[in-house]
Structure formats: structure tokens, C-alpha cells
Design an enzyme around this catalytic site. Sequence first.
Site, PDB file in Angstrom:
ATOM      1  N   GLN A 115      53.583 120.733 -64.646  1.00 51.47           N
ATOM      2  CA  GLN A 115      54.631 119.919 -64.995  1.00 51.47           C
ATOM      3  C   GLN A 115      54.648 119.181 -65.837  1.00 51.47           C
ATOM      4  OE1 GLN A 115      57.832 120.451 -63.230  1.00 51.47           O
ATOM      5  NE2 GLN A 115      57.304 122.381 -62.229  1.00 51.47           N
ATOM      6  N   SER A 116      53.929 119.488 -66.913  1.00 54.87           N
ATOM      7  CA  SER A 116      53.756 117.987 -67.891  1.00 54.87           C
ATOM      8  C   SER A 116      55.165 117.128 -68.056  1.00 54.87           C
ATOM      9  CB  SER A 116      53.027 118.528 -68.738  1.00 54.87           C
ATOM     10  OG  SER A 116      53.120 117.282 -69.801  1.00 54.87           O
ATOM     11  N   ASN A 117      54.843 115.667 -68.006  1.00 51.99           N
ATOM     12  CA  ASN A 117      56.345 115.186 -68.582  1.00 51.99           C
ATOM     13  C   ASN A 117      55.853 115.237 -69.995  1.00 51.99           C
ATOM     14  OD1 ASN A 117      57.772 114.360 -66.385  1.00 51.99           O
ATOM     15  ND2 ASN A 117      56.043 112.774 -66.168  1.00 51.99           N
TER      16      ASN A 117
ATOM     17  N   ALA B 299      54.439 117.666 -72.016  1.00 46.89           N
ATOM     18  CA  ALA B 299      55.091 118.998 -72.326  1.00 46.89           C
ATOM     19  C   ALA B 299      57.000 118.534 -72.648  1.00 46.89           C
ATOM     20  CB  ALA B 299      54.477 120.490 -72.270  1.00 46.89           C
TER      21      ALA B 299
END
Length: 288
Positions: A87-89, A91
Site C-alpha cells: 500500500q505504498s504511497n 508507489a
Amino acid sequence: MTQPMTLESTPKLNLSKFARHALLEGPTPIQHLPRLSSHLGGVNIYVKRDDLNGLGGGGNKLRKLEFLIGEALAAGADTIITVGARQSNHARLTAAAAARVGLKCELVLTRVVPRFDGDYIGNGNILLDALFGAHVHDLPGSANSLQFAEERASELRAQGRNVYVCPLGGSSPIGCLGYADCAAEIVGQSRAEGLSFDRIVVPNGSGGMHAGLVAGLVALGLNPSLVAGFAVYGNAEQTHAITLDKANQTVRLIDANLRVDHDAISIDEGQRGRAMESQPTACVRRFA
């Protein structure tokens, strides 16, 4: 108390020698939080609203991506690869920035959080990644995402593609320039509003935002220990070492004669949850 920010005769920070592609819509506002300030006993709390950036849902990573995307385009890249948690911001915003400028995007995402519900696995940022056209590589939490990204980049280069690999959190020295620039923006806004901040408080994960702000203040001739970082990933010793190294690499990009002293980096690990105690410190570097 650290020395307050001095605003008179502040030199300009010239980053024009670095490739850059505009992703922000201008300076983000600094807003006073009167009710929180009152609740905390009268200390004046302000917040820098980098969440109001429009592209890809907004967020602080766009500052780094202006320089990372700029470098990628200057190198003639047609593809960008980056790494992060599922859930990387970072990315998500890399995928959004790549879509805006016409780069293909691949995301190497690891399941470092022990969640298996539908919202975590298939919603939120991972849904937006797909909408932005990114190709997602889904790896277990134990995987070495950087090694996977290197191997994938080699595969694509063998096919004739020109690949730019972006580090975790965008926190290479080039990426950190985005927050060196932010330091100058904060100083300029402070001057315009007649404010003098005693602390600039930031979370510190991959170290890039903290390192960039410190490098920017050093380059501006201001007190870098104004920045207080709270570790959210590694412990204080690990986070300090990573941040100091990145701050020095960044400030030397700006001026080879400048350096950041050991004591200029302030790290507090008191707000880390116990779930992070067994997590390794991430490797954060960029490679061509």
C-alpha cells in the site's frame, strides 16, 4: 530550545543545474491549527499541507519525484521501476507521475504487513496503481524487492528498454533535493507571514524528507537541527546513520564544500510501535 529560524537575508537555493519535471501546482500552504495548539497548552502548531498536491491523490513524495522523473527523462528512460510495501504511497505517486509524463511503470511491492483482507490486498493504493496503468509485481514480505527490481531492470534492458530504477520512498540524494527545495519554500513562506519556527517535525521512514530538509537548511546557511525526526521504521541509531549519510550526499550535490554534522540530525524512536522491532532497516539507494 534550538535557535529559531532566522529569516533576514536568507540566500536563495539554486537547484537549476538539476533536471526537474514539474509535478506540483505551486507552493503548498502552511496552515495554523488553533484548536490543536490550544489543546496542547498554547504552543503554536502549523502544518505544511503537501497532501493538497493534486496529482495522483497528493502527498509529499511528489517533491522527490519532480527530480527523479526529471533525471529519468533527461536520461531518455522509457520505463521507471520502484519498490515499496503493497500500500505504498510512493508507489502510487510514481505510477501517477509516470502516467502523466508517458513512462511505463513497474512497481515491486512486498506484503510486509500481515493483513489478508480485501481492502488491504486489492483496494486503496493498489487499486489506484492499476488505474494509473502500472504493472505490479506482488512479492512476499521476506523478499528482497531491490534485488528483484535490479533483475527485472536487466531483463527489460536486454529487450532494448531504457529503465530508471527509483529507490524506496524516492529517497536517493537526487530525490532528497525535493525537500531541500521545500526547506527554501518554508523559509520563504515564513518570511512572508512573519513567522519563526522553533521546530520542523517530520516522520522518518526512508530518511529522504528529513535529509532533504536538513540539506536545504545547511545550504541556506540556517540551523539544520531545527528539524526533529521521529523514526517510524528503523531504530534511532539506524535511522540517524541513514539520514546523516543522505543529508551529506544531498548537500554535496548542491555545494561540494558543504557538510552536515553528526549532531545536526535529531531522531526520536519513542513513537515506534512494537511491530517494527523485528523489521530490518531498508536499503535506500538509486542505481542506473
